[in-house]
Design a protein around this motif. Sequence first.
Motif, mmCIF file in Angstrom:
data_model
loop_
_atom_site.group_PDB
_atom_site.id
_atom_site.type_symbol
_atom_site.label_atom_id
_atom_site.label_comp_id
_atom_site.label_asym_id
_atom_site.label_seq_id
_atom_site.Cartn_x
_atom_site.Cartn_y
_atom_site.Cartn_z
ATOM 1 N N ALA A 31 27.574 -35.996 -4.678
ATOM 2 C CA ALA A 31 26.963 -36.924 -3.723
ATOM 3 C C ALA A 31 26.908 -36.291 -2.332
ATOM 4 O O ALA A 31 25.904 -36.415 -1.609
ATOM 5 C CB ALA A 31 27.744 -38.227 -3.695
ATOM 6 N N ALA A 32 27.990 -35.612 -1.927
ATOM 7 C CA ALA A 32 28.023 -34.962 -0.623
ATOM 8 C C ALA A 32 26.978 -33.848 -0.560
ATOM 9 O O ALA A 32 26.261 -33.693 0.445
ATOM 10 C CB ALA A 32 29.421 -34.404 -0.333
ATOM 11 N N SER A 35 23.601 -35.457 -0.286
ATOM 12 C CA SER A 35 23.385 -35.946 1.072
ATOM 13 C C SER A 35 23.088 -34.780 2.013
ATOM 14 O O SER A 35 22.201 -34.862 2.869
ATOM 15 C CB SER A 35 24.617 -36.708 1.557
ATOM 16 O OG SER A 35 24.495 -37.072 2.891
ATOM 17 N N ASN A 38 19.628 -33.664 1.334
ATOM 18 C CA ASN A 38 18.656 -34.563 1.977
ATOM 19 C C ASN A 38 18.587 -34.310 3.490
ATOM 20 O O ASN A 38 17.501 -34.325 4.084
ATOM 21 C CB ASN A 38 19.010 -36.026 1.698
ATOM 22 C CG ASN A 38 18.749 -36.410 0.263
ATOM 23 O OD1 ASN A 38 17.973 -35.753 -0.434
ATOM 24 N ND2 ASN A 38 19.392 -37.476 -0.198
ATOM 25 N N SER A 39 19.728 -34.098 4.129
ATOM 26 C CA SER A 39 19.747 -33.813 5.566
ATOM 27 C C SER A 39 19.021 -32.513 5.848
ATOM 28 O O SER A 39 18.226 -32.418 6.809
ATOM 29 C CB SER A 39 21.187 -33.716 6.087
ATOM 30 O OG SER A 39 21.846 -34.955 5.956
ATOM 31 N N SER A 42 15.371 -33.067 5.561
ATOM 32 C CA SER A 42 14.888 -33.793 6.732
ATOM 33 C C SER A 42 14.728 -32.842 7.922
ATOM 34 O O SER A 42 13.733 -32.877 8.636
ATOM 35 C CB SER A 42 15.846 -34.931 7.078
ATOM 36 O OG SER A 42 15.456 -35.563 8.252
#
Length: 185
Positions: A31-32, A35, A38-39, A42
């Motif tokens: 999950a980390a 994330s 995803n960052s 972005s």
Amino acid sequence: MDWNFIGSIFWKFSLGVLLLALTALAGYLCAAIGSLRNSLNSIRNTLNSAENIINQEIGVLLTDVDKTVKEVNNELPQLLQNLNGLTASLQTLSDSEIRTTAHNIQEMSGALNQSLQQLEELVQKASRFSGQTIEQAAFFRNQLAVSLTEVVSLWQGVKAGWDSFTSGQSPASSENGSSAEAPNE
């Protein structure tokens, strides 16, 4: 109870808990990482957008600069020709008008200086004349004052003599009076 069996169950139970903890840790790490991914995506998208905007703006700016440089290059010979013409006009104006004006100013300054010198001489003459006039007036005033004083004194003497003569004194007393007055004069 068999101690082997209990040890085996304890061992299996501990191993199961450990596996569950490792699974939870692996899930948390996944999950980390997701994330973080995803960052990073972005950030990559933001950088790509910024790069596209910058490329578009810089492209427009470079196009404008290129057009401006071409226009300046096209008009530069005409500008230099106009500048050379202006320089020549200023030189001609300087030679004809400014030098003539400067010469006229110098002549006017010379005439003005000469007039000022003549005016100064006139003021000095007037000052000397005024001083001499004052001296002469003082001299005549003093002479007139002395003459008037003498005339007044003479008049007073004549009047006093006449008064004593007409006062009707006896001839003997008038001789005494006149002999007494004679030495005083």
